[in-house]
Motif scaffolding. Structure first.
Motif, mmCIF file in Angstrom:
data_model
loop_
_atom_site.group_PDB
_atom_site.id
_atom_site.type_symbol
_atom_site.label_atom_id
_atom_site.label_comp_id
_atom_site.label_asym_id
_atom_site.label_seq_id
_atom_site.Cartn_x
_atom_site.Cartn_y
_atom_site.Cartn_z
ATOM 1 N N SER A 32 1.001 -1.174 0.006
ATOM 2 C CA SER A 32 0.187 0.160 -0.003
ATOM 3 C C SER A 32 0.779 1.128 -0.026
ATOM 4 N N PHE A 33 1.946 1.087 0.875
ATOM 5 C CA PHE A 33 2.709 2.417 1.076
ATOM 6 C C PHE A 33 3.417 2.579 -0.396
ATOM 7 N N MET A 34 3.867 1.686 -0.756
ATOM 8 C CA MET A 34 4.851 1.598 -2.160
ATOM 9 C C MET A 34 4.035 2.104 -3.123
ATOM 10 N N SER A 35 2.785 1.513 -3.406
ATOM 11 C CA SER A 35 1.867 1.716 -4.471
ATOM 12 C C SER A 35 1.441 3.272 -4.341
ATOM 13 N N GLN A 36 1.355 3.712 -3.169
ATOM 14 C CA GLN A 36 0.744 5.232 -3.124
ATOM 15 C C GLN A 36 1.786 6.168 -3.361
ATOM 16 N N HIS A 37 3.364 5.874 -3.042
ATOM 17 C CA HIS A 37 4.362 6.799 -3.203
ATOM 18 C C HIS A 37 5.248 6.752 -4.418
ATOM 19 N N SER A 38 5.035 5.594 -5.063
ATOM 20 C CA SER A 38 6.046 5.190 -6.018
ATOM 21 C C SER A 38 5.162 4.241 -7.219
ATOM 22 N N SER A 39 5.982 4.155 -8.318
ATOM 23 C CA SER A 39 5.175 3.487 -9.288
ATOM 24 C C SER A 39 5.524 1.773 -9.051
ATOM 25 N N HIS A 40 6.051 1.507 -8.195
ATOM 26 C CA HIS A 40 6.461 0.073 -7.582
ATOM 27 C C HIS A 40 5.558 -0.598 -6.429
ATOM 28 N N SER A 41 5.115 -1.634 -6.650
ATOM 29 C CA SER A 41 4.195 -2.329 -5.580
ATOM 30 C C SER A 41 5.069 -3.071 -4.651
ATOM 31 N N SER A 42 6.205 -3.252 -4.532
ATOM 32 C CA SER A 42 6.929 -3.466 -3.468
ATOM 33 C C SER A 42 8.347 -2.913 -3.479
ATOM 34 N N PHE A 43 8.790 -3.008 -2.170
ATOM 35 C CA PHE A 43 10.355 -2.459 -1.804
ATOM 36 C C PHE A 43 11.347 -2.996 -2.416
ATOM 37 N N GLU A 44 11.096 -4.544 -2.696
ATOM 38 C CA GLU A 44 12.073 -5.293 -3.532
ATOM 39 C C GLU A 44 12.056 -4.782 -4.687
ATOM 40 N N ALA A 45 10.999 -4.491 -5.424
ATOM 41 C CA ALA A 45 11.044 -4.041 -7.000
ATOM 42 C C ALA A 45 11.662 -2.601 -7.122
ATOM 43 N N PHE A 68 21.571 6.727 -3.243
ATOM 44 C CA PHE A 68 20.277 5.964 -2.776
ATOM 45 C C PHE A 68 19.698 7.014 -2.729
ATOM 46 N N ASP A 69 19.717 8.492 -2.262
ATOM 47 C CA ASP A 69 18.872 9.502 -2.222
ATOM 48 C C ASP A 69 18.350 10.039 -3.703
ATOM 49 N N ARG A 70 19.309 9.956 -4.722
ATOM 50 C CA ARG A 70 18.834 9.931 -6.199
ATOM 51 C C ARG A 70 17.846 8.994 -6.580
ATOM 52 N N HIS A 71 18.162 7.896 -6.289
ATOM 53 C CA HIS A 71 17.023 6.826 -6.559
ATOM 54 C C HIS A 71 15.595 6.999 -5.965
ATOM 55 N N VAL A 72 15.791 7.389 -4.660
ATOM 56 C CA VAL A 72 14.396 7.708 -3.861
ATOM 57 C C VAL A 72 13.874 9.097 -4.692
ATOM 58 N N ALA A 73 14.452 10.122 -4.728
ATOM 59 C CA ALA A 73 13.947 10.949 -5.614
ATOM 60 C C ALA A 73 13.392 10.758 -7.157
ATOM 61 N N ARG A 74 14.223 9.900 -7.656
ATOM 62 C CA ARG A 74 13.773 9.632 -9.205
ATOM 63 C C ARG A 74 12.452 8.641 -9.173
ATOM 64 N N GLU A 75 12.605 7.709 -8.142
ATOM 65 C CA GLU A 75 11.410 6.613 -8.263
ATOM 66 C C GLU A 75 10.289 6.985 -7.253
ATOM 67 N N THR A 76 10.252 7.821 -6.262
ATOM 68 C CA THR A 76 9.217 8.095 -5.330
ATOM 69 C C THR A 76 8.758 9.452 -5.384
ATOM 70 N N ASP A 77 7.794 9.673 -4.692
ATOM 71 C CA ASP A 77 7.244 11.143 -4.234
ATOM 72 C C ASP A 77 8.253 11.967 -3.260
ATOM 73 N N PHE A 78 9.552 11.250 -2.858
ATOM 74 C CA PHE A 78 10.158 11.814 -1.581
ATOM 75 C C PHE A 78 11.274 12.306 -2.105
ATOM 76 N N ALA A 79 11.841 13.585 -1.383
ATOM 77 C CA ALA A 79 13.253 14.128 -2.056
ATOM 78 C C ALA A 79 14.206 13.102 -1.547
ATOM 79 N N ASP A 80 14.294 12.240 -0.386
ATOM 80 C CA ASP A 80 15.554 11.524 -0.198
ATOM 81 C C ASP A 80 15.114 10.469 0.441
ATOM 82 N N TRP A 81 16.059 9.646 1.040
ATOM 83 C CA TRP A 81 15.736 8.234 1.875
ATOM 84 C C TRP A 81 15.246 8.839 3.336
ATOM 85 N N ASP A 82 15.788 9.535 3.825
ATOM 86 C CA ASP A 82 15.307 10.096 5.137
ATOM 87 C C ASP A 82 13.791 10.403 5.141
#
Length: 95
Positions: A32-45, A68-82
């Motif tokens: 649920s969290f991953m689908s809401q905040h990214s295009s991925h349905s799992s943290f593993e993906a 990792f921060d760049r990956h988070v910013a690119r793949e989610t709606d968060f600015a960074d991992w924190d």
């Protein structure tokens, strides 16, 4: 209340209350969290998309923060991992 009843109650409490610092990544970053905040349905993906090998939180600590921060910013709606970790922890604790 007998000692055995008290012991059983205390043991039950101990198993119900999880340490938020030791919650598995799959529970913390559930579908649920991953689908809401990214295009991925799992943290593993999500981590596989970045070619990261992550099974436990300590694995994330071995990835350079900037990478990792760049990956988070690119793949989610968060600015960074924190920010992502804080939101997931808040959502998990709100259950």
């Amino acid at each position: 209340m007998s000692f055995d009843d008290l012991l059983m109650e205390l043991q039950g409490q101990k198993t119900v209350q999880e340490d938020p610092n030791n919650v598995s990544l799959d529970k913390l970053f559930n579908e649920s969290f991953m689908s809401q905040h990214s295009s991925h349905s799992s943290f593993e993906a999500f981590v596989e998309k970045g070619n990261f090998q992550v099974k436990v939180r300590e694995d994330i600590n071995n990835i350079p923060d900037e990478l990792f921060d760049r990956h988070v910013a690119r793949e989610t709606d968060f600015a960074d991992w924190d920010a992502m970790l804080a939101a997931a922890t808040t959502a998990y604790n709100g259950k």
